[in-house]
Each structure stands twice: as structure tokens, then as C-alpha cells.
Write a protein that holds these residues in place. Structure first.
Motif, mmCIF file in Angstrom:
data_model
loop_
_atom_site.group_PDB
_atom_site.id
_atom_site.type_symbol
_atom_site.label_atom_id
_atom_site.label_comp_id
_atom_site.label_asym_id
_atom_site.label_seq_id
_atom_site.Cartn_x
_atom_site.Cartn_y
_atom_site.Cartn_z
ATOM 1 N N UNK A 65 0.860 -1.297 -0.001
ATOM 2 C CA UNK A 65 -0.053 0.029 0.072
ATOM 3 C C UNK A 65 0.919 1.065 0.023
ATOM 4 N N UNK A 66 1.774 1.345 1.004
ATOM 5 C CA UNK A 66 2.706 2.438 1.142
ATOM 6 C C UNK A 66 3.607 2.618 -0.364
ATOM 7 N N UNK A 67 3.779 1.800 -0.881
ATOM 8 C CA UNK A 67 4.757 1.584 -2.204
ATOM 9 C C UNK A 67 3.903 2.256 -3.291
ATOM 10 N N UNK A 68 2.692 2.109 -3.230
ATOM 11 C CA UNK A 68 1.822 2.398 -4.393
ATOM 12 C C UNK A 68 1.192 3.701 -4.183
ATOM 13 N N UNK A 69 1.314 4.218 -2.844
ATOM 14 C CA UNK A 69 0.451 5.504 -2.265
ATOM 15 C C UNK A 69 1.225 6.689 -3.219
ATOM 16 N N UNK A 70 0.888 6.751 -4.193
ATOM 17 C CA UNK A 70 1.302 8.249 -4.970
ATOM 18 C C UNK A 70 0.448 8.635 -6.118
ATOM 19 N N UNK A 71 0.327 9.948 -6.361
ATOM 20 C CA UNK A 71 -0.398 10.683 -7.216
ATOM 21 C C UNK A 71 -1.596 9.828 -7.970
ATOM 22 N N UNK A 72 -2.732 10.363 -7.523
ATOM 23 C CA UNK A 72 -3.891 9.631 -7.744
ATOM 24 C C UNK A 72 -4.613 10.785 -8.728
ATOM 25 N N UNK A 73 -4.095 11.700 -9.364
ATOM 26 C CA UNK A 73 -4.882 12.889 -10.158
ATOM 27 C C UNK A 73 -4.166 12.684 -11.602
ATOM 28 N N UNK A 74 -5.050 13.036 -12.370
ATOM 29 C CA UNK A 74 -4.578 13.367 -13.737
ATOM 30 C C UNK A 74 -5.539 14.167 -14.439
ATOM 31 N N UNK A 75 -5.665 14.402 -15.896
ATOM 32 C CA UNK A 75 -6.511 15.313 -16.454
ATOM 33 C C UNK A 75 -7.592 14.217 -17.158
ATOM 34 N N UNK A 76 -7.650 13.044 -16.855
ATOM 35 C CA UNK A 76 -8.821 12.114 -17.410
ATOM 36 C C UNK A 76 -9.865 11.952 -16.168
ATOM 37 N N UNK A 77 -10.531 10.619 -16.442
ATOM 38 C CA UNK A 77 -11.580 10.325 -15.588
ATOM 39 C C UNK A 77 -10.925 9.917 -14.170
ATOM 40 N N UNK A 78 -11.644 10.416 -13.035
ATOM 41 C CA UNK A 78 -11.213 9.782 -11.814
ATOM 42 C C UNK A 78 -11.037 8.292 -11.585
ATOM 43 N N UNK A 79 -10.219 7.702 -11.147
ATOM 44 C CA UNK A 79 -9.925 6.243 -10.881
ATOM 45 C C UNK A 79 -10.960 5.870 -9.397
ATOM 46 N N UNK A 80 -11.978 5.171 -9.781
ATOM 47 C CA UNK A 80 -12.678 4.938 -8.569
ATOM 48 C C UNK A 80 -12.906 3.244 -8.562
ATOM 49 N N UNK A 81 -13.112 2.946 -7.018
ATOM 50 C CA UNK A 81 -13.501 1.733 -6.790
ATOM 51 C C UNK A 81 -14.486 1.477 -5.765
ATOM 52 N N UNK A 82 -15.595 0.557 -5.979
ATOM 53 C CA UNK A 82 -16.781 0.558 -5.243
ATOM 54 C C UNK A 82 -16.323 -0.754 -4.413
ATOM 55 N N UNK A 83 -16.928 -0.395 -3.226
ATOM 56 C CA UNK A 83 -16.778 -1.487 -2.054
ATOM 57 C C UNK A 83 -17.824 -1.147 -0.905
ATOM 58 N N UNK A 84 -18.533 -2.226 -0.598
ATOM 59 C CA UNK A 84 -19.500 -2.183 0.515
ATOM 60 C C UNK A 84 -20.389 -1.158 0.526
ATOM 61 N N UNK A 85 -20.773 -0.951 -0.893
ATOM 62 C CA UNK A 85 -21.803 0.083 -1.215
ATOM 63 C C UNK A 85 -21.502 1.440 -1.150
ATOM 64 N N UNK A 86 -20.184 1.683 -1.043
ATOM 65 C CA UNK A 86 -19.430 2.889 -1.254
ATOM 66 C C UNK A 86 -18.313 2.986 -2.502
ATOM 67 N N UNK A 87 -18.348 4.238 -2.663
ATOM 68 C CA UNK A 87 -17.337 4.502 -3.912
ATOM 69 C C UNK A 87 -16.332 5.249 -3.361
ATOM 70 N N UNK A 88 -15.234 4.711 -3.624
ATOM 71 C CA UNK A 88 -13.680 5.379 -3.078
ATOM 72 C C UNK A 88 -13.024 5.820 -4.322
ATOM 73 N N UNK A 89 -12.129 6.879 -3.905
ATOM 74 C CA UNK A 89 -11.199 7.267 -5.071
ATOM 75 C C UNK A 89 -10.207 7.577 -4.263
ATOM 76 N N UNK A 90 -8.931 7.744 -5.017
ATOM 77 C CA UNK A 90 -7.621 7.858 -4.371
ATOM 78 C C UNK A 90 -6.779 7.079 -3.456
ATOM 79 N N UNK A 91 -6.467 7.472 -2.379
ATOM 80 C CA UNK A 91 -5.776 6.402 -1.443
ATOM 81 C C UNK A 91 -6.744 5.353 -0.974
ATOM 82 N N UNK A 92 -8.040 5.827 -0.524
ATOM 83 C CA UNK A 92 -8.964 4.795 -0.132
ATOM 84 C C UNK A 92 -9.468 3.869 -1.085
ATOM 85 N N UNK A 93 -9.438 4.175 -2.443
ATOM 86 C CA UNK A 93 -9.628 3.334 -3.349
ATOM 87 C C UNK A 93 -8.492 2.117 -3.410
ATOM 88 N N UNK A 94 -7.151 2.779 -3.528
ATOM 89 C CA UNK A 94 -6.072 1.900 -3.277
ATOM 90 C C UNK A 94 -6.086 0.840 -2.367
#
Length: 155
Positions: A65-94
Motif C-alpha cells: 500500500x505504501x509503495x503504491x500510494x502516490x499521485x492519484x490525479x490526472x486530466x482524465x476520468x477519476x479512478x474509483x473503486x466501489x466496495x461495501x456500497x460505497x465508492x472510493x477514490x485516491x488512497x482509499x480506493x487503493x
């Protein structure tokens, strides 16, 4: 002794002349002290997004997790992960994506596996429900580097 906060001297005339606003130094000191105290306390483990089984696999989860925890933004669509009825992005999605992988038994606790992981496998590991995680190739290299580093250091 040199004033550690020279900005206070520079704004003193403005503060002294203010009629509608006043600065409460005691309240400011109390606020800062409370913020520092809160920052020193460890946060509770958020089991909604983090993996933890009480074994060394939890430590590997944190390392990955720590090794992959960097830069979650760009000019495109936001990266999101759904889990347990919630949608996460950024660090929480990772954190969620890796939690799922560890719970499913992915061999991410194995340094040899990390060292040999290919880009396509990393893409599958970090597949989101919306968008694509930025800097995928760099994240794949980070996993390889973690694996090689552990193998070099610990065999």
C-alpha cells in the motif's frame, strides 16, 4: 532572541488598528495545541478499507500500500473503486483494491511474486470500477522494486 514568527511583527499595526476584528492569542494558542495533540494520536484502523488479519500478511499489505500510494490525479476520468456500497477514490480506493486482493489470497505477500509481476497483472490488480489508476507503469515498477529489495535484503 530572534522572533520565530516575524510575520506577527509585520501585522501588529493592522491588528492594533482593527475595529471590527480582533485576534484572540489565547484562543489561537489553544486551537494550535488541540490540533497538534490530535495529530500526534494515531488514527483508528479503518477496517472498511484496510486489510488486516493479524499476521505478517498485514505488514506486507501495508508495505505494498505504501509503495503504491502516490499521485492519484490526472486530466482524465477519476479512478474509483466501489466496495461495501460505497465508492472510493485516491488512497482509499487503493487501500480497498489491495484489501480485496489480499482477502482473495493474491500472493502479494510473496517478494518473488512482486518482483516478477508484469504490467498486465498490475493493471488487473488495480482495476477500478471507473477510470484507470494514473501512473500504472510506475506502480508496476514499484511493486517489482519492493519485491527485489526484499529478496536482496532477506532472501
Amino acid at each position: 532572541m530572534r522572533d520565530p514568527h516575524p510575520v506577527l511583527d509585520s501585522i501588529a499595526p493592522v491588528v492594533a488598528a482593527a475595529r471590527q476584528v480582533r485576534f484572540d492569542a489565547e484562543a489561537a494558542e489553544a486551537f494550535v495545541a488541540a490540533q497538534l495533540d490530535a495529530a500526534r494520536r494515531p488514527r483508528a484502523w479503518d477496517a472498511r478499507v484496510h486489510f488486516g488479519d493479524g499476521t505478517a500478511r498485514t505488514l506486507m499489505y501495508l508495505l505494498v500500500l505504501d509503495a503504491l500510494n502516490f499521485c492519484f490525479w490526472d486530466d482524465g476520468a477519476r479512478w474509483r473503486v466501489r466496495h461495501g456500497g460505497e465508492t472510493f477514490d485516491g488512497y482509499a480506493a487503493l487501500a480497498v483494491r489491495l484489501k480485496r486482493a489480499f482477502e482473495a489470497g493474491a500472493p502479494l505477500h510473496d517478494p518473488a511474486r512482486l518482483a516478477a509481476m508484469r504490467l498486465a497483472e498490475t493493471a488487473e490488480l488495480l482495476r477500478g470500477d471507473e477510470g484507470e489508476i494514473p501512473l500504472l507503469a510506475e506502480r508496476a515498477r514499484a511493486l517489482n522494486e519492493v519485491g527485489r529489495g526484499l529478496l536482496d535484503r532477506f532472501g
